[in-house]
Design a protein around this motif. Structure first.
Motif, short mmCIF file in Angstrom:
data_model
loop_
_atom_site.label_atom_id
_atom_site.label_comp_id
_atom_site.label_asym_id
_atom_site.label_seq_id
_atom_site.Cartn_x
_atom_site.Cartn_y
_atom_site.Cartn_z
N PRO A 25 -6.28 -15.38 8.64
CA PRO A 25 -7.15 -14.55 7.78
C PRO A 25 -6.62 -15.05 6.39
O PRO A 25 -7.26 -14.48 5.22
N ASN A 56 -5.81 -12.21 1.68
CA ASN A 56 -5.65 -11.97 2.98
C ASN A 56 -7.08 -11.28 3.37
O ASN A 56 -7.27 -10.11 2.91
N THR A 57 -7.93 -11.85 4.23
CA THR A 57 -9.18 -11.35 4.39
C THR A 57 -9.18 -10.56 5.74
O THR A 57 -10.31 -10.21 6.17
N GLY A 58 -7.95 -10.60 6.42
CA GLY A 58 -8.15 -9.64 7.86
C GLY A 58 -7.75 -8.30 7.61
O GLY A 58 -7.84 -7.61 6.47
N HIS A 59 -7.45 -7.72 8.63
CA HIS A 59 -7.10 -6.19 8.58
C HIS A 59 -5.66 -5.95 8.79
O HIS A 59 -5.41 -4.63 9.24
N PRO A 118 -4.22 -6.67 3.52
CA PRO A 118 -5.44 -7.01 3.27
C PRO A 118 -5.97 -6.68 1.88
O PRO A 118 -5.50 -5.74 1.30
#
Length: 203
Positions: A25, A56-59, A118
């Motif tokens: 991510p 951070n493009t994740g969750h 995130p």
């Protein structure tokens, strides 16, 4: 003055020799893959190199485990830090970078061990904040920094201190960041190539 020559190219990678995945991510929002930066300085000089902004493009939280130089020759990593930045980002300049308004160098934190939560897209730098192909110059009194052109949010500027140890031409092919999310390990890479000429007054 330091002459910085940037040549825009292309290229990327999908796997690493260490087995860490590259599809994690953590993505960059800075200089395009394949950019080349050249600077003429003397052996023993320490440079601040920070052209990328990990996002951070994740969750889930990302934890940084290590930072390194990719294929270094005549260059040594001294330290790697994360700096909160709003109006100015470090590109390439003498170390340490100046503590400009909107760039909290005094509040820097070690990159290794840092947790990146995130990050919403509204907090990333605008397109005008990235370096582009061309020629720029800098000196110790007038460092090269990149304006975010009024970006509404604070971003994390990854800044690495690099000591020039080579006695002729020194170089590296980028910066790597190893990190984990839960039990999975990944590697993020900046493909900006740095070339240092220690025997020439220009590149």
């Amino acid at each position: 003055m330091l002459l910085l020559v940037l040549v825009l190219g292309a290229g990327s990678a999908c796997t690493t020799s260490s087995g860490a995945g590259t599809n994690g991510p953590l993505e960059n929002s800075g200089v395009a893959d394949g950019t080349k930066v050249c600077v003429p300085v003397k052996t023993g000089t320490t440079l601040a190199f920070g052209a990328e902004i990990p996002r951070n493009t994740g969750h889930e939280d990302v934890v940084i485990d290590g930072v390194g130089l990719a294929a270094p020759h005549g260059l040594r990593l001294v330290e790697a830090v994360l700096v909160a930045a709003r109006d100015n980002l470090v590109g390439l300049e003498l170390y340490p970078p100046s503590d400009e308004p909107g760039f909290d160098w005094a509040g820097r934190r070690p990159a290794v061990g840092a947790t990146l939560a995130p990050q919403a897209k509204s907090a990333e730098a605008e397109p005008g904040s990235t370096q582009s192909a061309g020629t720029a110059s800098a000196s110790a009194s007038a460092p090269t920094q990149t304006s975010t052109s009024g970006s509404s949010g604070t971003v994390r500027n990854l800044v690495v201190a690099i000591r020039v140890t080579g006695t002729a031409r020194a170089q590296m092919s980028g910066v790597t960041v190893t990190y984990h999310v839960g039990g999975a390990t990944y590697q993020w890479r900046d493909f900006t190539e740095l070339v240092v000429e220690t025997k020439k007054s220009r590149c």
